[in-house]
Structure formats: C-alpha cells, structure tokens
Design an enzyme around this catalytic site. Structure first.
Site: not given
Ligand code: PRP
Length: 195
Positions: A49, A105-106, A109, A137, A158-159, A165, A171
């Site tokens: 991400g 980080e993107d 959560d 968030k 949901f963004v 993605d 993406r």
């Molecule tokens: C997303 C995002 C963080 C993580 C955050 O990655 O990029 O790494 O989730 O979530 P958390 O705070 O609940 O741990 P994802 O697992 O969706 O992988 P991606 O970036 O490859 O889509």
C-alpha cells in the site's frame, strides 16, 4: 461516468490535497532529519500500500536517504486474534545499529502491524525508529500506537486509491476515494472483508 469514478461513492482526498499533505510531511521530516556522520536514514516502505506514498514523499526529501522494502502481515488481522507478525519480505541487513529508520505506511487501522513492526526493528538495534503514515483511522485502534508524522486522520470508511486496495484493485487511483457500498460488497463476497 467512466471507470474508476463510476465505482466511487465519493472522493475523500483529492490529488491536490494529497500533494499538500505529502509536502507538509516532507517539510517536517526534512527539518527533523539532519544528516549525522556514521548514520544512515533508511526509508522503509511497507508494501504494497505504501508504494505510491513512499515515492511521492521521497521525491520531496532533501535529506540523504536509502530505500528498502518490507512486506508483513498481522496474523489474524481483521479478526479477534491478537496474532503475530508474519514476514513476507524483510530487509536482510547487518547495519541496523547505524540506521535511522523511517517506516512509511499508507494507513494505520488497528495499529497491530506497526506496533509489531517497530518493535521488531528496535529489537534489531536500529539507532532510531519513527513512523510516517499518510492516513490514520484512530477509531479502529486495538493497541496504543501513534505515528510520529500523520498526514490525515479519517473516519472509519473503506478507502481506496494512492496505494490502497479493495481486493487488489484501485491502488493506482491518484486520489483517496470511498467505493460504493455495492462495489465493496461484491468485492468482499469473494475475499475476506477489510476492516
Ligand atoms: C494495510 C496497511 C497497513 C495495515 C494496517 O496493509 O498498509 O500495513 O493494513 O492495518 P493495522 O493497523 O490493522 O495493522 P494490508 O495488510 O492491507 O496490505 P497491503 O498494503 O499489501 O494492501
């Protein structure tokens, strides 16, 4: 309306605002990271991400920095499990002691991924570890975790876009958007739901 706009309920952060947010974050980082002899600033992009955010941020950095990549997932993410960090890709380096690591980080959560990842990097002996996130968030937090630099706090929607993605799609959008409910439903019926 054409793809991909036809799949969006609305744009949450447009391209211009993204630019402004990333420039502000880069200014803060440029102020904080003066070059130190015998130390190296390492930009650590959390795949997948953060790819677009990392690229845009690095283009605005005026401090010398290396780039590396990590891909991890929290076991049991999206469930009640507290789980563990699973490495899919992790830098094989022996110079952690000299590294000022800036994890890029993107989105944050639950906070599980970054709290475990930063713990791991500290345990490897990094000289310093900080985190910059484009989005946060806070209402979703399961563990107490705060980034050092935050682009924008967002509500629990949901963004997608700019790296984020929905079932691996969207993406490449140059903005952050909220997909239509039926688009999310259709995509998550075939995959495990996001948050
Ligand atoms: C997303 C995002 C963080 C993580 C955050 O990655 O990029 O790494 O989730 O979530 P958390 O705070 O609940 O741990 P994802 O697992 O969706 O992988 P991606 O970036 O490859 O889509």
């Amino acid at each position: 309306m054409n793809y991909p706009m036809c799949d969006m309920q609305r744009v949450l952060i447009d391209t211009e605002e993204l630019d402004a947010i990333i420039s502000r974050l880069a200014d803060q980082i440029n102020r904080d990271y003066a070059p130190v002899p015998s130390r190296t600033t390492l930009i650590l992009c959390v795949l997948k991400g953060s790819l677009f955010f990392t690229a845009a941020l690095m283009q605005r950095l005026t401090v010398p920095a290396e780039l590396d990549f990590v891909k991890v997932s929290s076991y049991g993410k999206g469930t009640e499990s507290s789980g563990e960090l699973i490495d899919h890709l992790f830098p094989q380096r022996n110079d952690w002691q000299s590294l000022d690591v800036l994890v890029v980080e993107d989105i944050i959560d639950s906070g599980n991924t970054l709290s475990r990842l930063t713990e791991r990097i500290r345990a490897l002996g990094a000289a310093s570890v900080r985190v910059v996130t484009l989005l946060d968030k806070p209402s979703r937090r399961q563990v107490d975790f705060r980034a050092d630099y935050t682009g924008r706090e967002i509500p629990n929607a949901f963004v997608v876009g700019f790296g984020l993605d929905l079932a691996e799609q969207y993406r490449g959008l140059p903005f952050i958007g909220i997909p239509r409910e039926d688009v999310i439903r259709a995509a998550t019926e075939q995959a495990s739901p996001q948050k």
